[in-house]
Write a protein that holds these residues in place. Structure first.
Motif, PDB file in Angstrom:
ATOM      1  N   UNK A 101       0.797  -1.211   0.000  1.00 33.04           N
ATOM      2  CA  UNK A 101       0.000   0.000   0.000  1.00 33.04           C
ATOM      3  C   UNK A 101       0.835   1.268   0.000  1.00 33.04           C
ATOM      4  N   UNK A 102       2.155   1.133  -0.099  1.00 33.98           N
ATOM      5  CA  UNK A 102       3.051   2.287  -0.110  1.00 33.98           C
ATOM      6  C   UNK A 102       3.653   2.472  -1.497  1.00 33.98           C
ATOM      7  N   UNK A 103       2.784   2.433  -2.494  1.00 33.11           N
ATOM      8  CA  UNK A 103       3.246   2.599  -3.860  1.00 33.11           C
ATOM      9  C   UNK A 103       3.272   4.050  -4.281  1.00 33.11           C
ATOM     10  N   UNK A 104       3.989   4.315  -5.350  1.00 34.09           N
ATOM     11  CA  UNK A 104       4.004   5.647  -5.949  1.00 34.09           C
ATOM     12  C   UNK A 104       4.095   5.465  -7.456  1.00 34.09           C
ATOM     13  N   UNK A 105       3.689   6.470  -8.162  1.00 32.69           N
ATOM     14  CA  UNK A 105       3.700   6.469  -9.627  1.00 32.69           C
ATOM     15  C   UNK A 105       2.829   5.363 -10.221  1.00 32.69           C
ATOM     16  N   UNK A 106       1.872   4.883  -9.450  1.00 31.38           N
ATOM     17  CA  UNK A 106       0.987   3.829  -9.951  1.00 31.38           C
ATOM     18  C   UNK A 106       0.011   4.368 -10.992  1.00 31.38           C
ATOM     19  N   UNK A 107      -0.143   5.690 -11.046  1.00 31.56           N
ATOM     20  CA  UNK A 107      -0.965   6.292 -12.094  1.00 31.56           C
ATOM     21  C   UNK A 107      -0.371   6.017 -13.470  1.00 31.56           C
ATOM     22  N   UNK A 108       0.922   5.810 -13.527  1.00 32.62           N
ATOM     23  CA  UNK A 108       1.560   5.485 -14.809  1.00 32.62           C
ATOM     24  C   UNK A 108       1.132   4.095 -15.257  1.00 32.62           C
ATOM     25  N   UNK A 111      -2.355   4.308 -16.445  1.00 33.73           N
ATOM     26  CA  UNK A 111      -2.405   4.997 -17.748  1.00 33.73           C
ATOM     27  C   UNK A 111      -2.385   3.996 -18.900  1.00 33.73           C
ATOM     28  N   UNK A 112      -1.713   2.863 -18.687  1.00 30.61           N
ATOM     29  CA  UNK A 112      -1.593   1.864 -19.743  1.00 30.61           C
ATOM     30  C   UNK A 112      -2.433   0.618 -19.482  1.00 30.61           C
ATOM     31  N   UNK A 128       4.980   3.348 -29.621  1.00 19.77           N
ATOM     32  CA  UNK A 128       5.181   4.795 -29.467  1.00 19.77           C
ATOM     33  C   UNK A 128       3.851   5.521 -29.282  1.00 19.77           C
ATOM     34  N   UNK A 129       2.749   4.878 -29.665  1.00 17.03           N
ATOM     35  CA  UNK A 129       1.415   5.459 -29.494  1.00 17.03           C
ATOM     36  C   UNK A 129       0.793   5.102 -28.148  1.00 17.03           C
ATOM     37  N   UNK A 130       1.465   4.252 -27.372  1.00 21.34           N
ATOM     38  CA  UNK A 130       0.984   3.914 -26.038  1.00 21.34           C
ATOM     39  C   UNK A 130       0.205   2.620 -25.938  1.00 21.34           C
ATOM     40  N   UNK A 131       0.220   1.794 -26.957  1.00 20.61           N
ATOM     41  CA  UNK A 131      -0.471   0.509 -26.903  1.00 20.61           C
ATOM     42  C   UNK A 131       0.385  -0.495 -26.137  1.00 20.61           C
ATOM     43  N   UNK A 132      -0.175  -1.073 -25.081  1.00 20.81           N
ATOM     44  CA  UNK A 132       0.525  -2.078 -24.286  1.00 20.81           C
ATOM     45  C   UNK A 132       0.507  -3.402 -25.037  1.00 20.81           C
ATOM     46  N   UNK A 133       1.672  -3.947 -25.319  1.00 18.88           N
ATOM     47  CA  UNK A 133       1.784  -5.162 -26.125  1.00 18.88           C
ATOM     48  C   UNK A 133       1.888  -6.440 -25.292  1.00 18.88           C
ATOM     49  N   UNK A 134       2.158  -6.310 -24.011  1.00 22.60           N
ATOM     50  CA  UNK A 134       2.333  -7.513 -23.182  1.00 22.60           C
ATOM     51  C   UNK A 134       1.478  -7.469 -21.916  1.00 22.60           C
ATOM     52  N   UNK A 135       0.236  -7.134 -22.081  1.00 15.54           N
ATOM     53  CA  UNK A 135      -0.676  -7.050 -20.931  1.00 15.54           C
ATOM     54  C   UNK A 135      -0.677  -8.344 -20.120  1.00 15.54           C
ATOM     55  N   UNK A 136      -0.600  -9.485 -20.786  1.00 14.47           N
ATOM     56  CA  UNK A 136      -0.673 -10.767 -20.083  1.00 14.47           C
ATOM     57  C   UNK A 136       0.594 -11.100 -19.295  1.00 14.47           C
ATOM     58  N   UNK A 137       1.737 -10.490 -19.622  1.00 11.52           N
ATOM     59  CA  UNK A 137       2.974 -10.818 -18.916  1.00 11.52           C
ATOM     60  C   UNK A 137       3.608  -9.628 -18.182  1.00 11.52           C
ATOM     61  N   UNK A 138       3.017  -8.462 -18.272  1.00 15.84           N
ATOM     62  CA  UNK A 138       3.628  -7.249 -17.712  1.00 15.84           C
ATOM     63  C   UNK A 138       3.937  -7.375 -16.225  1.00 15.84           C
ATOM     64  N   UNK A 139       3.075  -8.018 -15.468  1.00 14.07           N
ATOM     65  CA  UNK A 139       3.296  -8.124 -14.023  1.00 14.07           C
ATOM     66  C   UNK A 139       3.883  -9.474 -13.617  1.00 14.07           C
TER      67      UNK A 139
END
Length: 165
Positions: A101-108, A111-112, A128-139
């Motif tokens: 619960x002590x996160x920061x910049x989570x708005x970034x 955003x995606x 470059x247009x902001x499309x996330x290409x790895x939604x399934x593996x990002x975390x």
């Protein structure tokens, strides 16, 4: 007698530990700057990506996290630096400790389209247009320190070539 035996056993144990090298199997870097203007850094990476035709590699972690330091360390090696220089604009974002619960910049992350950051690091590959290409593996990078160099490299090379949906 028992105390002497215990003391001797303890001395042998400590001596054995001293002989074991304390090096890790991966490089480490501390590239997450809590004081940075993270949103401005991300926007600058997108501007560079638009101009260069590259993708944005958004690495969200913290210097307190060994997996975040390991991933940053690999990205700093010559092998990975060559790949990222060719395919990515890299930006590091310090996210604090979101698991507590002590996160920061989570708005970034939001955003995606990432509403939850269950651990660190997270690795987002974006056009470059902001499309996330790895939604399934990002975390899924929370085990970066235990991944092999070749596995990480293969994932980043494949993500550099992922078709835009």
């Amino acid at each position: 007698m028992i105390r002497t035996s215990i003391a001797g056993l303890l001395a042998l144990t400590l001596a054995a530990c001293a002989m074991v090298p304390l090096t890790s199997a991966h490089p480490e870097a501390r590239l997450y700057a809590p004081e940075a203007n993270a949103m401005a850094d991300v926007d600058a990476a997108f501007a560079r990506a638009a101009a260069s035709g590259k993708r944005v590699l958004l690495v969200m972690g913290g210097n307190w996290c060994h997996d975040s330091r390991a991933l940053a360390g690999w990205l700093e090696t010559p092998r990975f630096a060559a790949l990222t220089a060719q395919a990515y604009e890299v930006v590091y974002v310090d996210v604090g400790v979101p698991q507590t619960g002590k996160g920061r910049n989570l708005d970034i992350a939001r955003r995606f389209g990432l509403d939850d950051m269950p651990g660190t690091p997270a690795l987002l590959v974006l056009t470059a247009e902001g499309t996330l290409l790895n939604r399934d593996t990002a975390t899924s990078w929370r085990n970066a320190a235990s991944r092999s160099e070749d596995a990480i490299y293969a994932d980043l090379a494949a993500l550099a070539e992922t078709p835009v949906p």
